[in-house]
Design an enzyme around this catalytic site. Sequence first.
Site, PDB file in Angstrom:
ATOM      1  N   HIS A  71       3.254  -7.157  -2.374  1.00 57.06           N
ATOM      2  CA  HIS A  71       3.054  -6.423  -3.626  1.00 57.06           C
ATOM      3  C   HIS A  71       4.138  -6.795  -4.631  1.00 57.06           C
ATOM      4  O   HIS A  71       5.312  -6.533  -4.405  1.00 57.06           O
ATOM      5  CB  HIS A  71       3.070  -4.915  -3.372  1.00 57.06           C
ATOM      6  CG  HIS A  71       1.980  -4.467  -2.455  1.00 57.06           C
ATOM      7  ND1 HIS A  71       2.164  -4.298  -1.117  1.00 57.06           N
ATOM      8  CD2 HIS A  71       0.688  -4.179  -2.703  1.00 57.06           C
ATOM      9  CE1 HIS A  71       1.025  -3.911  -0.560  1.00 57.06           C
ATOM     10  NE2 HIS A  71       0.110  -3.841  -1.507  1.00 57.06           N
ATOM     11  N   HIS A 101      -6.013  -8.688  -1.113  1.00 57.59           N
ATOM     12  CA  HIS A 101      -5.814  -8.458   0.318  1.00 57.59           C
ATOM     13  C   HIS A 101      -6.650  -7.269   0.775  1.00 57.59           C
ATOM     14  O   HIS A 101      -7.158  -6.488  -0.027  1.00 57.59           O
ATOM     15  CB  HIS A 101      -4.335  -8.281   0.657  1.00 57.59           C
ATOM     16  CG  HIS A 101      -3.664  -7.161  -0.061  1.00 57.59           C
ATOM     17  ND1 HIS A 101      -3.208  -7.270  -1.359  1.00 57.59           N
ATOM     18  CD2 HIS A 101      -3.371  -5.899   0.331  1.00 57.59           C
ATOM     19  CE1 HIS A 101      -2.664  -6.132  -1.742  1.00 57.59           C
ATOM     20  NE2 HIS A 101      -2.751  -5.269  -0.729  1.00 57.59           N
ATOM     21  N   CYS A 123      -4.528   5.979   2.794  1.00 53.02           N
ATOM     22  CA  CYS A 123      -4.845   4.587   2.490  1.00 53.02           C
ATOM     23  C   CYS A 123      -3.987   3.698   3.382  1.00 53.02           C
ATOM     24  O   CYS A 123      -2.973   4.143   3.910  1.00 53.02           O
ATOM     25  CB  CYS A 123      -4.522   4.268   1.040  1.00 53.02           C
ATOM     26  SG  CYS A 123      -5.405   5.274  -0.150  1.00 53.02           S
ATOM     27  N   HIS A 140      -3.599  -0.626   5.260  1.00 51.57           N
ATOM     28  CA  HIS A 140      -4.003  -2.020   5.425  1.00 51.57           C
ATOM     29  C   HIS A 140      -4.332  -2.289   6.891  1.00 51.57           C
ATOM     30  O   HIS A 140      -3.494  -2.030   7.759  1.00 51.57           O
ATOM     31  CB  HIS A 140      -2.867  -2.959   5.005  1.00 51.57           C
ATOM     32  CG  HIS A 140      -2.414  -2.767   3.601  1.00 51.57           C
ATOM     33  ND1 HIS A 140      -1.431  -1.861   3.253  1.00 51.57           N
ATOM     34  CD2 HIS A 140      -2.810  -3.357   2.458  1.00 51.57           C
ATOM     35  CE1 HIS A 140      -1.244  -1.918   1.940  1.00 51.57           C
ATOM     36  NE2 HIS A 140      -2.059  -2.814   1.434  1.00 51.57           N
ATOM     37  N   GLU A 186       0.124   8.743   9.568  1.00 52.77           N
ATOM     38  CA  GLU A 186       0.528   9.376   8.315  1.00 52.77           C
ATOM     39  C   GLU A 186       0.336  10.887   8.314  1.00 52.77           C
ATOM     40  O   GLU A 186       1.118  11.616   7.701  1.00 52.77           O
ATOM     41  CB  GLU A 186      -0.262   8.778   7.137  1.00 52.77           C
ATOM     42  CG  GLU A 186       0.089   7.344   6.847  1.00 52.77           C
ATOM     43  CD  GLU A 186      -0.532   6.828   5.564  1.00 52.77           C
ATOM     44  OE1 GLU A 186      -0.914   7.640   4.695  1.00 52.77           O
ATOM     45  OE2 GLU A 186      -0.624   5.595   5.418  1.00 52.77           O
ATOM     46  N   TYR A 202     -10.486  -3.136  -6.334  1.00 46.35           N
ATOM     47  CA  TYR A 202      -9.826  -2.751  -7.586  1.00 46.35           C
ATOM     48  C   TYR A 202      -8.552  -3.561  -7.783  1.00 46.35           C
ATOM     49  O   TYR A 202      -8.025  -4.177  -6.854  1.00 46.35           O
ATOM     50  CB  TYR A 202      -9.496  -1.253  -7.599  1.00 46.35           C
ATOM     51  CG  TYR A 202      -8.307  -0.908  -6.749  1.00 46.35           C
ATOM     52  CD1 TYR A 202      -7.049  -0.738  -7.317  1.00 46.35           C
ATOM     53  CD2 TYR A 202      -8.421  -0.784  -5.363  1.00 46.35           C
ATOM     54  CE1 TYR A 202      -5.942  -0.457  -6.520  1.00 46.35           C
ATOM     55  CE2 TYR A 202      -7.326  -0.502  -4.574  1.00 46.35           C
ATOM     56  CZ  TYR A 202      -6.088  -0.337  -5.161  1.00 46.35           C
ATOM     57  OH  TYR A 202      -5.001  -0.065  -4.382  1.00 46.35           O
ATOM     58  N   GLU A 205      -1.330  -3.969  -7.722  1.00 51.45           N
ATOM     59  CA  GLU A 205      -2.056  -3.705  -6.477  1.00 51.45           C
ATOM     60  C   GLU A 205      -3.430  -4.327  -6.661  1.00 51.45           C
ATOM     61  O   GLU A 205      -4.084  -4.117  -7.690  1.00 51.45           O
ATOM     62  CB  GLU A 205      -2.168  -2.204  -6.236  1.00 51.45           C
ATOM     63  CG  GLU A 205      -2.790  -1.847  -4.920  1.00 51.45           C
ATOM     64  CD  GLU A 205      -1.973  -2.275  -3.710  1.00 51.45           C
ATOM     65  OE1 GLU A 205      -2.103  -3.461  -3.322  1.00 51.45           O
ATOM     66  OE2 GLU A 205      -1.239  -1.463  -3.155  1.00 51.45           O
ATOM     67  N   GLU A 243      -6.754  -5.007  -4.213  1.00 47.58           N
ATOM     68  CA  GLU A 243      -7.293  -4.817  -2.874  1.00 47.58           C
ATOM     69  C   GLU A 243      -8.811  -4.795  -2.836  1.00 47.58           C
ATOM     70  O   GLU A 243      -9.455  -4.282  -3.743  1.00 47.58           O
ATOM     71  CB  GLU A 243      -6.780  -3.495  -2.289  1.00 47.58           C
ATOM     72  CG  GLU A 243      -5.279  -3.443  -2.115  1.00 47.58           C
ATOM     73  CD  GLU A 243      -4.782  -2.132  -1.578  1.00 47.58           C
ATOM     74  OE1 GLU A 243      -3.695  -2.128  -0.966  1.00 47.58           O
ATOM     75  OE2 GLU A 243      -5.454  -1.094  -1.760  1.00 47.58           O
ATOM     76  N   TRP A 280      -6.651   3.858  -7.801  1.00 49.66           N
ATOM     77  CA  TRP A 280      -7.770   3.528  -6.909  1.00 49.66           C
ATOM     78  C   TRP A 280      -8.654   4.752  -6.678  1.00 49.66           C
ATOM     79  O   TRP A 280      -9.868   4.641  -6.670  1.00 49.66           O
ATOM     80  CB  TRP A 280      -7.278   2.921  -5.601  1.00 49.66           C
ATOM     81  CG  TRP A 280      -6.317   3.778  -4.833  1.00 49.66           C
ATOM     82  CD1 TRP A 280      -6.624   4.735  -3.895  1.00 49.66           C
ATOM     83  CD2 TRP A 280      -4.905   3.763  -4.951  1.00 49.66           C
ATOM     84  NE1 TRP A 280      -5.468   5.314  -3.426  1.00 49.66           N
ATOM     85  CE2 TRP A 280      -4.394   4.733  -4.059  1.00 49.66           C
ATOM     86  CE3 TRP A 280      -4.005   3.017  -5.726  1.00 49.66           C
ATOM     87  CZ2 TRP A 280      -3.038   4.982  -3.908  1.00 49.66           C
ATOM     88  CZ3 TRP A 280      -2.645   3.263  -5.569  1.00 49.66           C
ATOM     89  CH2 TRP A 280      -2.181   4.235  -4.683  1.00 49.66           C
TER      90      TRP A 280
END
Length: 193
Positions: free
Chosen positions: A26, A33, A68, A70, A88, A105, A115, A117, A162
């Site tokens: 980032h 990604h 959110c 990855h 989380e 986005y 960002e 993604e 997002w």
Amino acid sequence: MTPDEHVVLLDDEGNAIGTAPKAAVHGLDTPLHLAFSSYVFDGDGRVLLTRRASHKLTWPDVWTNSCCGHPLPGEPAHDAVLRRLAYELGLTVAGADLLLPRFSYRAVMDNGVVERELCPVYRVVVSGAAAPNPDEVGETRWMPWQEFAGGVLDDRLPISPWCREQVPYLDKLGADPLAWPVADPADLPPAAR
């Protein structure tokens, strides 16, 4: 995040073309990604909102959807949702429903950090309470979906970029988030399957 955690880099069709360290991906020229977004609901249709931890590189202290993250290289997006919800928010769930398989986005912070993604969106329904990890989450709150969606759609609620882009698509799925139709996993980008 572990120091060696990598994200999956993508071409415009959603095929994996490599990996890069999450800590380095980032920046001012962030490559496309793979990521995911999830919306956690309780049995009354309330959505769990989270405020990102203040030390996050992207959008610190900003309110957003539930979780959110990855997917790791080779990890299906569905499995990443379950892994990150446990990490989380301390939520152990049996499954996640795919809603928006090809959401994508690009957003730019005031400091120029980008960002970018390809970010499938999932719904998760829980019966237990969240136990937020302070390394990831600064605060949580439950909100009735219609109140939340209305506040985002008419710009009354400050929210992550997002999430602001996802809510109109989710709103079109119907008034009851527990009854939204599930998307076909075959529609996921190849790297997310």
